[in-house]
Design an enzyme around this catalytic site. Structure first.
Site, PDB file in Angstrom:
ATOM      1  N   ASN A  39       0.808  -1.224   0.000  1.00  0.00           N
ATOM      2  CA  ASN A  39       0.000   0.000   0.000  1.00  0.00           C
ATOM      3  C   ASN A  39       0.845   1.280   0.000  1.00  0.00           C
ATOM      4  O   ASN A  39       1.624   1.515   0.925  1.00  0.00           O
ATOM      5  CB  ASN A  39      -0.888  -0.013   1.253  1.00  0.00           C
ATOM      6  CG  ASN A  39      -2.294   0.478   0.975  1.00  0.00           C
ATOM      7  OD1 ASN A  39      -2.611   0.874  -0.145  1.00  0.00           O
ATOM      8  ND2 ASN A  39      -3.138   0.440   1.979  1.00  0.00           N
ATOM      9  N   HIS A 124     -14.890  -5.808   8.906  1.00  0.00           N
ATOM     10  CA  HIS A 124     -14.937  -4.517   9.597  1.00  0.00           C
ATOM     11  C   HIS A 124     -16.367  -3.990   9.702  1.00  0.00           C
ATOM     12  O   HIS A 124     -17.127  -4.066   8.745  1.00  0.00           O
ATOM     13  CB  HIS A 124     -14.144  -3.470   8.820  1.00  0.00           C
ATOM     14  CG  HIS A 124     -12.713  -3.830   8.603  1.00  0.00           C
ATOM     15  ND1 HIS A 124     -11.814  -2.972   8.045  1.00  0.00           N
ATOM     16  CD2 HIS A 124     -12.011  -4.958   8.888  1.00  0.00           C
ATOM     17  CE1 HIS A 124     -10.625  -3.554   7.989  1.00  0.00           C
ATOM     18  NE2 HIS A 124     -10.721  -4.766   8.481  1.00  0.00           N
ATOM     19  N   TYR A 161      -8.852   7.176  11.381  1.00  0.00           N
ATOM     20  CA  TYR A 161      -8.437   6.165  10.412  1.00  0.00           C
ATOM     21  C   TYR A 161      -9.268   4.883  10.591  1.00  0.00           C
ATOM     22  O   TYR A 161      -9.458   4.406  11.701  1.00  0.00           O
ATOM     23  CB  TYR A 161      -6.948   5.837  10.584  1.00  0.00           C
ATOM     24  CG  TYR A 161      -6.512   4.778   9.605  1.00  0.00           C
ATOM     25  CD1 TYR A 161      -6.358   5.083   8.263  1.00  0.00           C
ATOM     26  CD2 TYR A 161      -6.317   3.465  10.012  1.00  0.00           C
ATOM     27  CE1 TYR A 161      -6.011   4.116   7.349  1.00  0.00           C
ATOM     28  CE2 TYR A 161      -5.966   2.487   9.095  1.00  0.00           C
ATOM     29  CZ  TYR A 161      -5.813   2.820   7.772  1.00  0.00           C
ATOM     30  OH  TYR A 161      -5.481   1.862   6.864  1.00  0.00           O
ATOM     31  N   ASP A 212      -9.025  -2.339  16.713  1.00  0.00           N
ATOM     32  CA  ASP A 212      -7.671  -2.041  16.227  1.00  0.00           C
ATOM     33  C   ASP A 212      -7.277  -0.630  16.669  1.00  0.00           C
ATOM     34  O   ASP A 212      -7.993   0.337  16.371  1.00  0.00           O
ATOM     35  CB  ASP A 212      -7.701  -2.124  14.681  1.00  0.00           C
ATOM     36  CG  ASP A 212      -6.315  -2.109  14.053  1.00  0.00           C
ATOM     37  OD1 ASP A 212      -5.356  -1.740  14.742  1.00  0.00           O
ATOM     38  OD2 ASP A 212      -6.225  -2.463  12.859  1.00  0.00           O
ATOM     39  N   HIS A 214      -4.247   0.721  15.851  1.00  0.00           N
ATOM     40  CA  HIS A 214      -3.350   1.256  14.809  1.00  0.00           C
ATOM     41  C   HIS A 214      -2.050   1.843  15.347  1.00  0.00           C
ATOM     42  O   HIS A 214      -1.611   2.911  14.890  1.00  0.00           O
ATOM     43  CB  HIS A 214      -4.092   2.278  13.942  1.00  0.00           C
ATOM     44  CG  HIS A 214      -5.196   1.668  13.133  1.00  0.00           C
ATOM     45  ND1 HIS A 214      -4.976   0.706  12.173  1.00  0.00           N
ATOM     46  CD2 HIS A 214      -6.537   1.858  13.159  1.00  0.00           C
ATOM     47  CE1 HIS A 214      -6.122   0.345  11.636  1.00  0.00           C
ATOM     48  NE2 HIS A 214      -7.075   1.005  12.225  1.00  0.00           N
ATOM     49  N   GLU A 238      -5.872  -4.988  18.870  1.00  0.00           N
ATOM     50  CA  GLU A 238      -4.811  -5.053  17.861  1.00  0.00           C
ATOM     51  C   GLU A 238      -3.916  -3.815  17.846  1.00  0.00           C
ATOM     52  O   GLU A 238      -4.389  -2.696  18.023  1.00  0.00           O
ATOM     53  CB  GLU A 238      -5.506  -5.208  16.498  1.00  0.00           C
ATOM     54  CG  GLU A 238      -4.580  -5.229  15.317  1.00  0.00           C
ATOM     55  CD  GLU A 238      -5.354  -5.370  14.010  1.00  0.00           C
ATOM     56  OE1 GLU A 238      -6.511  -5.826  14.025  1.00  0.00           O
ATOM     57  OE2 GLU A 238      -4.792  -5.020  12.960  1.00  0.00           O
ATOM     58  N   GLU A 264       0.737  -6.833  11.478  1.00  0.00           N
ATOM     59  CA  GLU A 264       0.442  -6.654  10.046  1.00  0.00           C
ATOM     60  C   GLU A 264       1.566  -5.920   9.326  1.00  0.00           C
ATOM     61  O   GLU A 264       1.680  -6.010   8.104  1.00  0.00           O
ATOM     62  CB  GLU A 264      -0.897  -5.933   9.853  1.00  0.00           C
ATOM     63  CG  GLU A 264      -0.913  -4.501  10.355  1.00  0.00           C
ATOM     64  CD  GLU A 264      -2.276  -3.835  10.225  1.00  0.00           C
ATOM     65  OE1 GLU A 264      -3.282  -4.468  10.589  1.00  0.00           O
ATOM     66  OE2 GLU A 264      -2.326  -2.692   9.769  1.00  0.00           O
ATOM     67  N   ARG A 285      -0.173 -11.378  13.184  1.00  0.00           N
ATOM     68  CA  ARG A 285      -1.034 -10.863  12.107  1.00  0.00           C
ATOM     69  C   ARG A 285      -0.335 -10.747  10.760  1.00  0.00           C
ATOM     70  O   ARG A 285      -0.851 -10.112   9.833  1.00  0.00           O
ATOM     71  CB  ARG A 285      -1.528  -9.459  12.510  1.00  0.00           C
ATOM     72  CG  ARG A 285      -2.339  -9.411  13.769  1.00  0.00           C
ATOM     73  CD  ARG A 285      -3.800  -9.329  13.486  1.00  0.00           C
ATOM     74  NE  ARG A 285      -4.146  -8.179  12.671  1.00  0.00           N
ATOM     75  CZ  ARG A 285      -4.825  -8.224  11.531  1.00  0.00           C
ATOM     76  NH1 ARG A 285      -5.233  -9.375  11.035  1.00  0.00           N
ATOM     77  NH2 ARG A 285      -5.106  -7.119  10.867  1.00  0.00           N
ATOM     78  N   HIS A 314      -3.497 -10.746   8.251  1.00  0.00           N
ATOM     79  CA  HIS A 314      -3.976  -9.472   7.712  1.00  0.00           C
ATOM     80  C   HIS A 314      -4.746  -9.716   6.415  1.00  0.00           C
ATOM     81  O   HIS A 314      -4.276 -10.459   5.562  1.00  0.00           O
ATOM     82  CB  HIS A 314      -2.725  -8.620   7.421  1.00  0.00           C
ATOM     83  CG  HIS A 314      -2.975  -7.172   7.263  1.00  0.00           C
ATOM     84  ND1 HIS A 314      -2.134  -6.369   6.516  1.00  0.00           N
ATOM     85  CD2 HIS A 314      -3.935  -6.359   7.755  1.00  0.00           C
ATOM     86  CE1 HIS A 314      -2.581  -5.124   6.566  1.00  0.00           C
ATOM     87  NE2 HIS A 314      -3.658  -5.091   7.308  1.00  0.00           N
ATOM     88  N   ASP A 318      -5.922  -4.127   0.573  1.00  0.00           N
ATOM     89  CA  ASP A 318      -4.606  -4.088  -0.086  1.00  0.00           C
ATOM     90  C   ASP A 318      -3.941  -5.469  -0.145  1.00  0.00           C
ATOM     91  O   ASP A 318      -2.846  -5.608  -0.696  1.00  0.00           O
ATOM     92  CB  ASP A 318      -3.672  -3.035   0.537  1.00  0.00           C
ATOM     93  CG  ASP A 318      -3.688  -2.973   2.049  1.00  0.00           C
ATOM     94  OD1 ASP A 318      -4.766  -2.744   2.630  1.00  0.00           O
ATOM     95  OD2 ASP A 318      -2.626  -3.157   2.656  1.00  0.00           O
ATOM     96  N   GLU A 341      -8.753 -12.195   8.561  1.00  0.00           N
ATOM     97  CA  GLU A 341      -9.399 -10.919   8.261  1.00  0.00           C
ATOM     98  C   GLU A 341      -9.886 -10.940   6.811  1.00  0.00           C
ATOM     99  O   GLU A 341      -9.174 -11.408   5.908  1.00  0.00           O
ATOM    100  CB  GLU A 341      -8.418  -9.764   8.464  1.00  0.00           C
ATOM    101  CG  GLU A 341      -9.062  -8.416   8.199  1.00  0.00           C
ATOM    102  CD  GLU A 341      -8.119  -7.227   8.393  1.00  0.00           C
ATOM    103  OE1 GLU A 341      -8.609  -6.112   8.580  1.00  0.00           O
ATOM    104  OE2 GLU A 341      -6.886  -7.440   8.368  1.00  0.00           O
TER     105      GLU A 341
HETATM  106  C1  CS2 Z   1      -5.856  -2.343   9.112  1.00  0.00           C
HETATM  107  C2  CS2 Z   1      -5.595  -1.953   7.676  1.00  0.00           C
HETATM  108  O1  CS2 Z   1      -6.794  -4.325   8.333  1.00  0.00           O
HETATM  109  C3  CS2 Z   1      -6.285  -3.782   9.294  1.00  0.00           C
HETATM  110  O2  CS2 Z   1      -6.159  -4.298  10.380  1.00  0.00           O
HETATM  111  O3  CS2 Z   1      -4.895  -2.008  10.036  1.00  0.00           O
HETATM  112  O4  CS2 Z   1      -6.567  -0.998   7.350  1.00  0.00           O
HETATM  113  C4  CS2 Z   1      -4.231  -1.363   7.387  1.00  0.00           C
HETATM  114  O5  CS2 Z   1      -4.066  -0.161   8.061  1.00  0.00           O
HETATM  115  C5  CS2 Z   1      -3.998  -1.162   5.916  1.00  0.00           C
HETATM  116  O6  CS2 Z   1      -4.183  -2.363   5.278  1.00  0.00           O
HETATM  117  C6  CS2 Z   1      -2.594  -0.667   5.635  1.00  0.00           C
HETATM  118  O7  CS2 Z   1      -2.239  -0.870   4.338  1.00  0.00           O
HETATM  119 MG    MG Z   2      -4.772  -3.463  11.663  1.00  0.00          MG
END
Ligand code: CS2
Ligand code: MG
Length: 404
Positions: A39, A124, A161, A212, A214, A238, A264, A285, A314, A318, A341
């Site tokens: 990404n 999600h 985010y 999550d 982040h 997470e 991830e 992850r 993950h 992407d 996921e």
């Molecule tokens: C996220 C994603 O899927 C997840 O857990 O953290 O949105 C992640 O931030 C993006 O895939 C980053 O490329």
């Molecule tokens: Mg994540």
């Protein structure tokens, strides 16, 4: 015998979002596909493969998957890092696909066969406020999901985010540079326990809830949040802190029994060796594409299993349908993959990639077609040109850059 590697090609396309795919063709005419999408750094991986790896692979026996991995990783002076490991991962995935197709079996058969019948999926749900979040969770549950990641807005912030302001949500925004968003950890910490407790109250005890953070917290904040959420009974919490400093997770771990997931952004076992060996996390992850492919992620999964750590790979948009298929084949063959996921992809993605995996009743299955089971339409791909897109950068209220 699968012949020799005759051609290594890189396909960059953007059906709804950017993807980089690798196509390997053997002298027997068998084709394998790998996912090289990183990404916001897509073209760096495309160039790494096109300019530095492709010519070194021509003429190598196509059935030497592990030897090719060793050659690209141990045989090179510069190791690790997301660009390198995604490039190696894409080639590795393509070779597994090619060899399974040459033998006429699904990739999971080559990996030792299925260890269970299906893989639990989570997706999600987002809502800016609690009523919107509850609507989103209810609709997702209605669609069959038994595990749901819940993300929500924070009072005082305009964007958060991972929280959708519209129906279709894609975290990477198109444009020449990343958007900048404001972030306030204190406001988040005051708000998150209230929202997640109310959500648990609403959904009852059975639904698996995930959340999550982040990588936005420091270890003390992380410990406080994880401890305050123990009653919510999360499936996992997470990415609490930036993932580089593995040792810092010791204090978080000691403070709470909320299950922790991280990884991830990891690209090799060296990013998580301490986390696994000391069992500082419950779930790893790492993604199959960013983590050096099926061959290396299998090493990580086995090392994790020795330490009673499970995996929840993950799987956002992407991770292209090719890597999603690879993750599911590996997941079906790996006893400690507990959950996958599954965010899905923009609608146009289906014009280029036709995967054979299925989602039924909250569970995923990779399918039994030879190889990974993903068809790629290169003519359709040509209609969707690459366009720069980036994940946002976050700044604190005083204007400083803050962690991802
Ligand atoms: C996220 C994603 O899927 C997840 O857990 O953290 O949105 C992640 O931030 C993006 O895939 C980053 O490329
Ligand atoms: Mg994540």
């Amino acid at each position: 015998m699968s012949g020799q590697i005759e051609k290594v090609e890189v396909l960059v396309c953007s059906p709804g979002r950017n993807y980089v795919s690798v196509k390997i063709t053997s002298s027997d005419g068998v084709v394998g596909w790998g996912d090289a999408t990183l990404n916001g750094r897509e073209l760096a991986v495309a160039a790494y493969i096109r300019d530095h790896l492709a010519s070194t692979l021509i003429g190598r026996p196509a059935d030497r998957i592990e030897d090719t991995w060793q050659y690209l990783y141990r045989g090179a002076y510069w190791r690790r890092g997301p660009v390198t490991m995604t490039a190696i991962g894409a080639i590795d995935i393509a070779l597994w696909d090619l060899n399974a197709k040459a033998l006429g079996v699904p990739v999971h058969r080559l990996l030792g066969g299925a260890t269970r019948n299906r893989i639990l999926a989570y997706t999600h749900a987002t809502g800016w406020d609690l009523p919107a979040l509850i609507d989103s969770v209810d609709a997702t549950r209605e669609a069959g999901y038994r595990a749901i990641r819940a993300q929500f807005g924070v009072p005082g912030l305009e964007t958060v985010y991972g929280v959708s302001q519209s129906a279709a949500y894609e975290p990477a925004g198109r444009g020449a540079r990343p958007a900048e968003e404001l972030w306030d950890t204190h406001a988040y910490l005051r708000h998150a326990p209230k929202v997640l407790s109310a959500l648990r109250e609403h959904v009852g005890p059975d639904l698996h809830l995930l959340h999550d953070a982040h990588h936005r917290l420091d270890p003390t904040q992380a410990a406080r949040l994880a401890r305050s959420l123990e009653e919510v009974d999360l499936f996992w919490l997470e990415d609490l802190i930036p993932a580089e400093n593995q040792e810092l997770l010791r204090s978080v771990r000691a403070a709470t029994v909320t299950p922790l997931a991280i990884g991830e952004v990891f690209t090799s076992i060296w990013d998580c060796r301490i986390l696994l060996a000391e069992r500082l996390i419950d779930f790893i992850r790492m993604a199959v594409s960013h983590g050096g492919g099926i061959s290396h992620l299998r090493t990580v999964l086995n090392y994790a299993a020795v330490h009673q750590v499970k995996a929840g790979p993950h799987g956002p948009s992407d991770i292209s349908p090719i890597a999603m298929a690879a993750s599911l084949h590996l997941g079906l063959a790996s006893p400690n993959v507990a959950i996958q996921e599954y965010m899905g992809h923009p609608a146009e993605t289906a014009e280029v990639f036709s995967p054979g995996y299925t989602f039924t009743d909250g569970y995923l299955h990779p399918g039994d077609a030879p190889g990974l089971g993903v068809e790629v339409d290169e003519t359709a791909a040509a209609r969707f040109e690459y366009e720069g897109a980036y994940l946002p950068t976050a700044r604190t209220l005083d204007g400083g850059v803050t962690d991802w």
